[in-house]
Scaffold this motif. Structure first.
Motif, PDB file in Angstrom:
ATOM      1  N   ALA A 176       0.825  -1.058  -0.019  1.00 14.50           N
ATOM      2  CA  ALA A 176       0.005  -0.124  -0.005  1.00 14.50           C
ATOM      3  C   ALA A 176       0.903   1.529   0.049  1.00 14.50           C
ATOM      4  O   ALA A 176       0.414   2.156  -0.646  1.00 14.50           O
ATOM      5  N   TRP A 177       2.040   1.165   0.677  1.00 12.38           N
ATOM      6  CA  TRP A 177       2.737   2.540   0.899  1.00 12.38           C
ATOM      7  C   TRP A 177       3.280   3.046  -0.679  1.00 12.38           C
ATOM      8  O   TRP A 177       3.457   4.102  -0.637  1.00 12.38           O
ATOM      9  N   ARG A 178       3.581   2.007  -1.510  1.00  5.98           N
ATOM     10  CA  ARG A 178       3.974   2.467  -2.837  1.00  5.98           C
ATOM     11  C   ARG A 178       3.027   3.089  -3.540  1.00  5.98           C
ATOM     12  O   ARG A 178       3.068   4.147  -4.374  1.00  5.98           O
ATOM     13  N   TRP A 179       1.572   2.714  -3.295  1.00  6.89           N
ATOM     14  CA  TRP A 179       0.428   3.486  -4.082  1.00  6.89           C
ATOM     15  C   TRP A 179       0.185   4.763  -3.195  1.00  6.89           C
ATOM     16  O   TRP A 179      -0.406   5.669  -4.072  1.00  6.89           O
ATOM     17  N   MET A 180       0.653   4.942  -2.261  1.00  5.66           N
ATOM     18  CA  MET A 180       0.510   6.336  -1.744  1.00  5.66           C
ATOM     19  C   MET A 180       1.271   7.354  -2.489  1.00  5.66           C
ATOM     20  O   MET A 180       0.826   8.546  -2.677  1.00  5.66           O
ATOM     21  N   PHE A 181       2.146   6.827  -3.252  1.00  5.38           N
ATOM     22  CA  PHE A 181       2.991   7.798  -3.844  1.00  5.38           C
ATOM     23  C   PHE A 181       2.577   7.799  -5.262  1.00  5.38           C
ATOM     24  O   PHE A 181       2.238   8.953  -5.914  1.00  5.38           O
ATOM     25  N   TRP A 182       2.153   6.494  -5.887  1.00  5.08           N
ATOM     26  CA  TRP A 182       1.725   6.431  -7.325  1.00  5.08           C
ATOM     27  C   TRP A 182       0.213   7.531  -7.443  1.00  5.08           C
ATOM     28  O   TRP A 182       0.125   7.780  -8.587  1.00  5.08           O
ATOM     29  N   LEU A 183      -0.429   7.362  -6.385  1.00  2.91           N
ATOM     30  CA  LEU A 183      -1.759   8.370  -6.562  1.00  2.91           C
ATOM     31  C   LEU A 183      -1.558   9.531  -6.865  1.00  2.91           C
ATOM     32  O   LEU A 183      -2.405  10.413  -7.415  1.00  2.91           O
ATOM     33  N   GLN A 184      -0.254  10.272  -6.481  1.00  7.68           N
ATOM     34  CA  GLN A 184      -0.164  11.738  -6.792  1.00  7.68           C
ATOM     35  C   GLN A 184      -0.045  12.083  -8.325  1.00  7.68           C
ATOM     36  O   GLN A 184      -0.212  12.876  -8.666  1.00  7.68           O
ATOM     37  N   VAL A 185       0.141  10.879  -8.991  1.00  4.12           N
ATOM     38  CA  VAL A 185       0.241  11.115 -10.443  1.00  4.12           C
ATOM     39  C   VAL A 185      -1.064  11.913 -11.151  1.00  4.12           C
ATOM     40  O   VAL A 185      -0.916  12.738 -11.950  1.00  4.12           O
ATOM     41  N   VAL A 186      -2.190  11.502 -10.574  1.00  3.32           N
ATOM     42  CA  VAL A 186      -3.363  11.979 -10.806  1.00  3.32           C
ATOM     43  C   VAL A 186      -3.443  13.791 -10.814  1.00  3.32           C
ATOM     44  O   VAL A 186      -3.648  14.314 -11.615  1.00  3.32           O
ATOM     45  N   PRO A 187      -3.342  14.288  -9.558  1.00  5.37           N
ATOM     46  CA  PRO A 187      -3.315  15.720  -9.453  1.00  5.37           C
ATOM     47  C   PRO A 187      -2.214  16.391 -10.290  1.00  5.37           C
ATOM     48  O   PRO A 187      -2.425  17.472 -10.705  1.00  5.37           O
ATOM     49  N   ALA A 188      -1.071  15.718 -10.063  1.00  8.57           N
ATOM     50  CA  ALA A 188       0.037  16.331 -11.008  1.00  8.57           C
ATOM     51  C   ALA A 188      -0.296  16.493 -12.412  1.00  8.57           C
ATOM     52  O   ALA A 188       0.207  17.478 -13.075  1.00  8.57           O
ATOM     53  N   ALA A 189      -0.824  15.495 -13.138  1.00  9.29           N
ATOM     54  CA  ALA A 189      -1.166  15.558 -14.486  1.00  9.29           C
ATOM     55  C   ALA A 189      -2.228  16.684 -14.873  1.00  9.29           C
ATOM     56  O   ALA A 189      -2.120  17.369 -15.670  1.00  9.29           O
ATOM     57  N   ILE A 190      -3.232  16.889 -13.840  1.00 12.55           N
ATOM     58  CA  ILE A 190      -4.235  17.736 -13.924  1.00 12.55           C
ATOM     59  C   ILE A 190      -3.691  19.133 -13.690  1.00 12.55           C
ATOM     60  O   ILE A 190      -4.010  20.129 -14.533  1.00 12.55           O
ATOM     61  N   TYR A 191      -2.834  19.468 -12.767  1.00 12.37           N
ATOM     62  CA  TYR A 191      -1.859  20.601 -12.687  1.00 12.37           C
ATOM     63  C   TYR A 191      -1.278  21.075 -13.891  1.00 12.37           C
ATOM     64  O   TYR A 191      -1.241  22.219 -14.615  1.00 12.37           O
ATOM     65  N   LEU A 192      -0.428  19.940 -14.675  1.00 15.11           N
ATOM     66  CA  LEU A 192       0.375  20.570 -15.793  1.00 15.11           C
ATOM     67  C   LEU A 192      -0.714  20.731 -16.831  1.00 15.11           C
ATOM     68  O   LEU A 192      -0.398  21.954 -17.684  1.00 15.11           O
ATOM     69  N   VAL A 193      -1.800  20.039 -17.242  1.00 14.90           N
ATOM     70  CA  VAL A 193      -2.752  20.384 -18.245  1.00 14.90           C
ATOM     71  C   VAL A 193      -3.359  21.727 -18.036  1.00 14.90           C
ATOM     72  O   VAL A 193      -3.609  22.602 -19.071  1.00 14.90           O
ATOM     73  N   ALA A 194      -3.944  22.113 -16.879  1.00 10.98           N
ATOM     74  CA  ALA A 194      -4.558  23.274 -16.614  1.00 10.98           C
ATOM     75  C   ALA A 194      -3.878  24.419 -16.633  1.00 10.98           C
ATOM     76  O   ALA A 194      -4.328  25.394 -17.110  1.00 10.98           O
ATOM     77  N   LEU A 195      -2.394  24.322 -16.426  1.00 13.69           N
ATOM     78  CA  LEU A 195      -1.592  25.562 -16.506  1.00 13.69           C
ATOM     79  C   LEU A 195      -1.551  25.937 -18.133  1.00 13.69           C
ATOM     80  O   LEU A 195      -1.095  27.341 -18.217  1.00 13.69           O
ATOM     81  N   LEU A 196      -1.690  25.143 -18.982  1.00 13.49           N
ATOM     82  CA  LEU A 196      -1.921  25.668 -20.226  1.00 13.49           C
ATOM     83  C   LEU A 196      -3.046  26.454 -20.674  1.00 13.49           C
ATOM     84  O   LEU A 196      -3.069  27.278 -21.804  1.00 13.49           O
ATOM     85  N   PHE A 197      -3.989  26.696 -19.726  1.00 19.64           N
ATOM     86  CA  PHE A 197      -5.104  27.385 -19.854  1.00 19.64           C
ATOM     87  C   PHE A 197      -5.202  29.113 -19.504  1.00 19.64           C
ATOM     88  O   PHE A 197      -6.306  29.626 -18.963  1.00 19.64           O
ATOM     89  N   ILE A 198      -3.980  29.220 -18.711  1.00 13.61           N
ATOM     90  CA  ILE A 198      -3.892  30.640 -18.001  1.00 13.61           C
ATOM     91  C   ILE A 198      -2.743  31.445 -18.449  1.00 13.61           C
ATOM     92  O   ILE A 198      -1.800  30.829 -18.902  1.00 13.61           O
ATOM     93  N   PRO A 199      -2.853  32.792 -18.330  1.00 15.41           N
ATOM     94  CA  PRO A 199      -1.912  33.583 -18.817  1.00 15.41           C
ATOM     95  C   PRO A 199      -0.611  33.617 -18.034  1.00 15.41           C
ATOM     96  O   PRO A 199      -0.798  33.351 -16.909  1.00 15.41           O
ATOM     97  N   GLU A 200       0.331  34.332 -18.683  1.00 16.43           N
ATOM     98  CA  GLU A 200       1.370  34.748 -17.898  1.00 16.43           C
ATOM     99  C   GLU A 200       1.254  35.892 -17.269  1.00 16.43           C
ATOM    100  O   GLU A 200       0.349  36.831 -17.558  1.00 16.43           O
TER     101      GLU A 200
END
Length: 466
Positions: A176-200
């Motif tokens: 289970a402890w390994r999945w605790m880290f892997w679960l972080q991939v989901v919000p990290a991917a959302i963050y990366l994609v969402a940043l494409l839609f805001i201005p500098e």
């Protein structure tokens, strides 16, 4: 930037930028429930646990220092996108690590992202929001940091409960402890994609000589008339410093000394850590187990602390633009001094039975639990969000990136010193004396704020001096 503004767009920008705060919190808090797993997997002692837990802080200090300068070179948004990529890489590597060395490298990479997000998100938010509500919107960053921490605590608790323990086998045969880290991939991917839609940031664009682009962004945020005026105001604030921002700007040209405002920023950053808050967030489960609570109960206490923290931050959002930054810091320092002293007293009553099990007798356990959670509330209604708000707004335009780099670096070095030392301090001199040290820091911080910190409520960024 007073008057009419595009509330919807500003809210969207703040929402996206503060996902970085969520990632900051999640990446920092996920380690809390994984320590038994990494200890068993990598055969670690107390020093080894401290090094593996503290590895993220090495990356965070480097990331904070580098990101402050990088944000001046490639922009605030691009720096946040780089942080998102680092979060993704770290999550995959940490969960898959087959050795302590690989795990440490993965956590350092994650730390680079945490450090970058910790300094870039606040300055970006401060540069796109109206002065009248800047404190409230900047405080959302701390809400998201605590939400990330709490999200990690909830995920850790759920995974450990479903698997039968953090070291028990879970999905696909991995513990289970390994999945605790892997679960972080989901919000990290959302963050990366969402940043494409805001201005500098428009202030970054003006500093780089891209006035037309800055005016376009500001027009979307505040209307065409205000946009023209704000570009002129930003340009005027830079009139005496036509060169690109650099670290040497942190020295006063006349005296050759470090600008006083930088020392204030460093003081705020360091005191925020010396009060020991991340002992609660990094070692909460270990801390409560050390005084007699079960792993399951300790993980539930973490969730309670996170929920109270979010509530305290919401109170800050309601108050910060009404009563100001400095009063909140003073209240926080006083409250933390009292509650930390109470926790220290409670821990001083701990007893060890014949089997070596530690417990708090009588009502000491309840007193420690209540005082610790009140401490978390006082921190998160004051120093937690307010320090980041002030670092994002208190420095003049020309030195904002460089001053944030240095202040952020100092904050993470202090964080590392407190966090890495904690496992050893639990053994000697013990929890009671360790918490008295945090109490002393909270006490001194009150007088530091009273003497050195100046109110920034309602002031435009172009009016900041130092």
């Amino acid at each position: 930037m007073e008057g009419r503004h595009n509330t919807g767009l500003i809210s969207l920008i703040v929402a996206v930028a503060t996902i970085g705060g969520f990632m900051f919190g999640y990446d920092s808090g996920v380690i809390n429930g994984t320590q038994k797993g990494i200890e068993a997997a990598f055969d670690l002692g107390r020093l080894g646990i401290g090094i593996n837990v503290g590895a993220i802080l090495v990356g965070s200090s480097i990331g904070a220092f580098t990101a402050g300068r990088l944000a001046d070179l490639i922009g605030r948004r691009n720096t946040m996108m780089l942080a998102a990529v680092l979060f993704l890489v770290s999550a995959v590597m940490a969960g898959a690590a087959g050795s302590s060395a690989i795990f440490i490298i993965a956590r350092i990479i994650g730390g680079l992202g945490v450090g970058a997000a910790s300094v870039t998100s606040p300055v970006y938010i401060s540069e796109v929001t109206p002065a009248s509500i800047r404190g409230r919107l900047s405080s959302v960053q701390q809400v998201m940091i605590i939400s990330g921490l709490t999200g990690a605590f909830v995920a850790n608790f759920a995974l450990a409960r479903w698997a039968g323990g953090s070291t028990a086998e879970f999905w696909l045969g991995f513990p289970a402890w390994r999945w605790m880290f892997w679960l972080q991939v989901v919000p990290a991917a959302i963050y990366l994609v969402a940043l494409l839609f805001i201005p500098e940031s428009p202030r970054y664009l003006v500093v780089r000589g891209r006035d037309a682009q800055a005016e376009t962004v500001l027009a979307r945020l505040f209307g065409a008339e205000t946009a023209r005026r704000k570009v002129a105001d930003i340009r005027a604030s830079l009139a005496g410093d036509q060169h690109k921002p650099r670290l040497s700007d942190l020295r006063d040209r006349t005296t050759g000394r470090i600008r006083p405002i930088l020392w204030v920023g460093i003081g705020l950053a360091v005191f925020q850590q010396l009060v020991g808050i991340n002992v609660v967030f990094y070692y909460g489960a270990t801390l409560w187990e050390a005084v007699g609570f079960t792993e399951d109960n300790a993980l539930q206490i973490n969730i309670l602390s996170g929920a109270l923290s979010i509530g305290a931050c919401l109170l800050t959002i309601a108050l910060i633009d009404k009563i100001g930054r400095k009063p909140l810091l003073l209240v926080g320092s006083a409250g933390m001094t009292v509650t930390l002293a109470t926790v220290a007293w409670a821990f001083s009553t701990a007893v060890t039975d014949a089997s070596g099990a530690v417990s708090l007798p009588g009502n000491s356990g309840i007193i420690a639990l209540v005082a610790a959670n009140l401490y978390v509330v006082f921190f998160n209604v004051s120093w937690g969000p307010v320090m980041w708000v002030m670092l994002g707004e208190m420095f003049p335009n020309q030195i904002r990136g460089s001053a944030l780099a240095v202040s952020g670096f100092a904050q993470w070095i202090a964080n590392a010193a407190i966090s890495v030392s904690f496992p050893s301090l639990v053994v000697s001199p013990g929890l009671a004396i360790t918490y008295m040290g945090y109490t002393a820091a909270a006490f001194v911080s009150f007088f530091f704020v009273r003497a050195m910190v100046h109110e920034t409520r309602g002031r435009e960024l172009e009016d900041m001096v130092g």
